[in-house]
Design a protein around this motif. Structure first.
Motif, PDB file in Angstrom:
ATOM      1  N   TYR A 110       0.811  -1.222   0.000  1.00 14.99           N
ATOM      2  CA  TYR A 110       0.000   0.000   0.000  1.00 14.99           C
ATOM      3  C   TYR A 110       0.845   1.274   0.000  1.00 14.99           C
ATOM      4  CZ  TYR A 110      -3.758  -3.229   1.156  1.00 14.99           C
ATOM      5  OH  TYR A 110      -4.656  -4.256   1.130  1.00 14.99           O
ATOM      6  N   LYS A 111       2.105   1.165  -0.357  1.00 14.05           N
ATOM      7  CA  LYS A 111       2.983   2.342  -0.320  1.00 14.05           C
ATOM      8  C   LYS A 111       2.493   3.407  -1.289  1.00 14.05           C
ATOM      9  CE  LYS A 111       7.912   3.523  -0.175  1.00 14.05           C
ATOM     10  NZ  LYS A 111       8.309   3.312   1.211  1.00 14.05           N
ATOM     11  N   ILE A 112       2.327   4.614  -0.790  1.00  5.11           N
ATOM     12  CA  ILE A 112       1.860   5.737  -1.594  1.00  5.11           C
ATOM     13  C   ILE A 112       3.030   6.563  -2.126  1.00  5.11           C
ATOM     14  CG2 ILE A 112       0.476   7.858  -1.592  1.00  5.11           C
ATOM     15  CD1 ILE A 112      -1.179   5.299  -1.321  1.00  5.11           C
ATOM     16  N   ARG A 113       4.047   6.775  -1.288  1.00  3.22           N
ATOM     17  CA  ARG A 113       5.201   7.576  -1.670  1.00  3.22           C
ATOM     18  C   ARG A 113       6.310   7.352  -0.658  1.00  3.22           C
ATOM     19  NH1 ARG A 113       3.850  13.613  -1.711  1.00  3.22           N
ATOM     20  NH2 ARG A 113       6.057  13.902  -1.253  1.00  3.22           N
ATOM     21  N   ARG A 114       7.493   7.876  -0.947  1.00  4.46           N
ATOM     22  CA  ARG A 114       8.611   7.849   0.009  1.00  4.46           C
ATOM     23  C   ARG A 114       8.628   9.167   0.775  1.00  4.46           C
ATOM     24  NH1 ARG A 114      14.280   5.163  -1.555  1.00  4.46           N
ATOM     25  NH2 ARG A 114      14.753   6.550   0.194  1.00  4.46           N
ATOM     26  N   GLU A 136      -3.124  12.029  -3.751  1.00  2.75           N
ATOM     27  CA  GLU A 136      -2.499  11.028  -2.876  1.00  2.75           C
ATOM     28  C   GLU A 136      -3.269  10.816  -1.580  1.00  2.75           C
ATOM     29  OE1 GLU A 136       2.221  11.058  -4.152  1.00  2.75           O
ATOM     30  OE2 GLU A 136       1.563  12.373  -2.511  1.00  2.75           O
ATOM     31  N   ALA A 137      -3.890  11.861  -1.056  1.00  3.22           N
ATOM     32  CA  ALA A 137      -4.664  11.696   0.173  1.00  3.22           C
ATOM     33  C   ALA A 137      -5.832  10.745  -0.049  1.00  3.22           C
ATOM     34  CB  ALA A 137      -5.167  13.050   0.673  1.00  3.22           C
ATOM     35  N   ARG A 189      -6.016   8.412  -2.363  1.00  2.89           N
ATOM     36  CA  ARG A 189      -5.463   7.062  -2.576  1.00  2.89           C
ATOM     37  C   ARG A 189      -5.112   6.409  -1.250  1.00  2.89           C
ATOM     38  NH1 ARG A 189      -0.339   7.529  -5.778  1.00  2.89           N
ATOM     39  NH2 ARG A 189      -0.196   5.324  -5.164  1.00  2.89           N
ATOM     40  N   ALA A 190      -4.501   7.167  -0.354  1.00  6.06           N
ATOM     41  CA  ALA A 190      -4.127   6.616   0.946  1.00  6.06           C
ATOM     42  C   ALA A 190      -5.366   6.290   1.772  1.00  6.06           C
ATOM     43  CB  ALA A 190      -3.228   7.600   1.692  1.00  6.06           C
ATOM     44  N   PHE A 191      -6.368   7.175   1.723  1.00  5.23           N
ATOM     45  CA  PHE A 191      -7.616   6.940   2.441  1.00  5.23           C
ATOM     46  C   PHE A 191      -8.263   5.638   1.961  1.00  5.23           C
ATOM     47  CE2 PHE A 191     -12.230   7.507   2.922  1.00  5.23           C
ATOM     48  CZ  PHE A 191     -12.336   7.891   4.248  1.00  5.23           C
ATOM     49  N   ASP A 192      -8.320   5.459   0.656  1.00  6.95           N
ATOM     50  CA  ASP A 192      -8.903   4.234   0.098  1.00  6.95           C
ATOM     51  C   ASP A 192      -8.083   3.011   0.487  1.00  6.95           C
ATOM     52  OD1 ASP A 192     -10.924   5.689  -1.068  1.00  6.95           O
ATOM     53  OD2 ASP A 192      -9.998   5.762  -3.052  1.00  6.95           O
ATOM     54  N   ALA A 193      -6.769   3.163   0.564  1.00  8.71           N
ATOM     55  CA  ALA A 193      -5.919   2.051   0.997  1.00  8.71           C
ATOM     56  C   ALA A 193      -6.258   1.652   2.430  1.00  8.71           C
ATOM     57  CB  ALA A 193      -4.451   2.441   0.888  1.00  8.71           C
ATOM     58  N   GLY A 194      -6.445   2.647   3.297  1.00  6.72           N
ATOM     59  CA  GLY A 194      -6.823   2.350   4.677  1.00  6.72           C
ATOM     60  C   GLY A 194      -8.144   1.626   4.766  1.00  6.72           C
ATOM     61  N   ARG A 195      -9.100   2.016   3.933  1.00  4.95           N
ATOM     62  CA  ARG A 195     -10.399   1.332   3.913  1.00  4.95           C
ATOM     63  C   ARG A 195     -10.225  -0.128   3.474  1.00  4.95           C
ATOM     64  NH1 ARG A 195     -15.266   4.627   1.228  1.00  4.95           N
ATOM     65  NH2 ARG A 195     -16.373   3.060   2.467  1.00  4.95           N
ATOM     66  N   GLU A 196      -9.408  -0.328   2.469  1.00  4.31           N
ATOM     67  CA  GLU A 196      -9.176  -1.695   1.981  1.00  4.31           C
ATOM     68  C   GLU A 196      -8.520  -2.568   3.047  1.00  4.31           C
ATOM     69  OE1 GLU A 196      -6.492  -3.923  -1.418  1.00  4.31           O
ATOM     70  OE2 GLU A 196      -7.415  -1.991  -1.917  1.00  4.31           O
ATOM     71  N   LEU A 215      -5.582  17.123   4.702  1.00  3.23           N
ATOM     72  CA  LEU A 215      -4.645  16.000   4.678  1.00  3.23           C
ATOM     73  C   LEU A 215      -3.533  16.237   3.661  1.00  3.23           C
ATOM     74  CD1 LEU A 215      -7.132  13.003   4.917  1.00  3.23           C
ATOM     75  CD2 LEU A 215      -5.374  13.580   6.607  1.00  3.23           C
ATOM     76  N   THR A 216      -3.874  16.798   2.529  1.00  5.40           N
ATOM     77  CA  THR A 216      -2.884  17.069   1.488  1.00  5.40           C
ATOM     78  C   THR A 216      -1.901  18.147   1.930  1.00  5.40           C
ATOM     79  OG1 THR A 216      -4.403  16.432  -0.288  1.00  5.40           O
ATOM     80  CG2 THR A 216      -2.567  17.881  -0.885  1.00  5.40           C
TER      81      THR A 216
END
Length: 337
Positions: A122-126, A141-142, A144-151, A227-228
């Protein structure tokens, strides 16, 4: 707006009535009774179901403001390996209550090529940008990260989790959390900035200045804008994790300052999600107190902890189990001979 079901108010009222009828003075078990009724509403049944499968998910990421910490940002990547080895504070504490710990690289400033692929899935960025001079995240990116947390929450729940705990790991986390709380609640930096990893007063003054500059930068008004501008990928992922637990009707036990800040933003996205959250413990960081007050949550424990990782929340699990046992196992006054 994300639709979130409400806990069962009928079950809560039934639980309260039963609690008053147990072999004890009315209200004698204090907060345990409140928690027992809360769990009954969350589970929709009296007594609540046993809390057997507890999952801690540690969202790891680095921040451009890590210079405000007493530790270098390289510690974040090193700690991911410590989690995987089962040697971190939360690993040890979670083991005592039978909870499982998972760590995810959301934005660690390292390739972590030597760790299992599922940790990096689930890495979004470095690393995230330095919020005092630039946005933490690039556009999109916010979300995408939010959706990753939901998943992630969905996968844990589908695998049997009946209690979720968000953990955090990232040098600079407390600065980001303070900025988020200040931005959402309209507070001055000096009110929300604490000592984090143990910085002195001079270090705290520098940290306040960083957060003040972050708050002064232009940003939009929406939760994803915040968040962004001054959050991070791991804060956004944590927010998604909290919201999806609520969507699925699974209780979430917040940890410290970082999950409290993420919860404030998550409530802006899904206001009813707060009904599914409990505060595991009181952090020593001042911004958590403001966040919990705004959320209407009272900490279960106050042990003076400031480690993060989910370590404080796991200590509250036995208290929740005790609250459930009160309803499930105590006798009734009416049954006394």
């Amino acid at each position: 707006m994300i639709d979130v079901p409400l806990p069962d108010s009928r079950a809560r009222e039934e639980a309260l009535a039963r609690l008053d009828a147990l072999v004890k003075p009315v209200g004698a078990l204090g907060r345990l009774e409140e928690l027992a009724a809360w769990l009954s509403a969350a589970h929709g049944v009296v007594p609540p179901r046993p809390i057997e499968d507890v999952r801690v998910v540690v969202f790891a990421g680095d921040h451009g403001v890590s210079a405000t910490s007493a530790y270098p940002r390289e510690v974040t990547a090193a700690m991911v390996r410590v989690f995987l080895a089962g040697k971190s504070g939360v690993n040890v504490l979670a083991k005592q209550v039978g909870a499982r710990v998972r760590v995810l690289d959301i934005a660690v400033d390292d390739d972590l090529a030597d760790v299992p692929e599922d940790v990096r899935a689930y890495k979004i960025r470095r690393g995230s940008g330095s919020i005092d001079v630039e946005d933490a995240l690039a556009p999109g990116e916010a979300s995408r990260a939010f959706d990753a947390g939901r998943e992630v929450a969905d996968k844990e729940i589908d695998d049997g989790a009946d209690l979720l705990i968000p953990g955090d790991m990232g040098i600079g986390n407390t600065a980001v959390a303070a900025a988020l709380v200040a931005a959402v609640l309209g507070l001055p930096a000096a009110d929300v900035v604490g000592t984090g990893t143990g910085i002195d007063e001079a270090g705290r003054a520098r940290k306040i200045a960083v957060v003040e500059r972050a708050l002064a930068r232009p940003r939009g008004d929406g939760p994803f804008d915040v968040l962004t501008a001054m959050g991070s990928a791991c804060a956004a992922a944590t927010a998604g994790f909290l919201v999806q637990g609520a969507v699925r009707g699974v209780p979430v036990l917040l940890d410290g300052v970082f999950s409290g800040a993420a919860a404030l933003v998550a409530r802006e996205i899904a206001p009813d999600a707060v009904h599914w959250w409990l505060a595991g413990h009181r952090s020593t960081e001042p911004s958590q107190a403001y966040a919990l007050k705004a959320l209407g949550l009272a900490p279960i424990l106050d042990l003076g902890l400031r480690l993060g990782e989910g370590s404080g929340a796991v200590q509250a699990v036995p208290t929740l189990r005790a609250a459930r046992a009160v309803l499930a196992e105590m006798g009734l006054l009416a049954d006394l001979a």
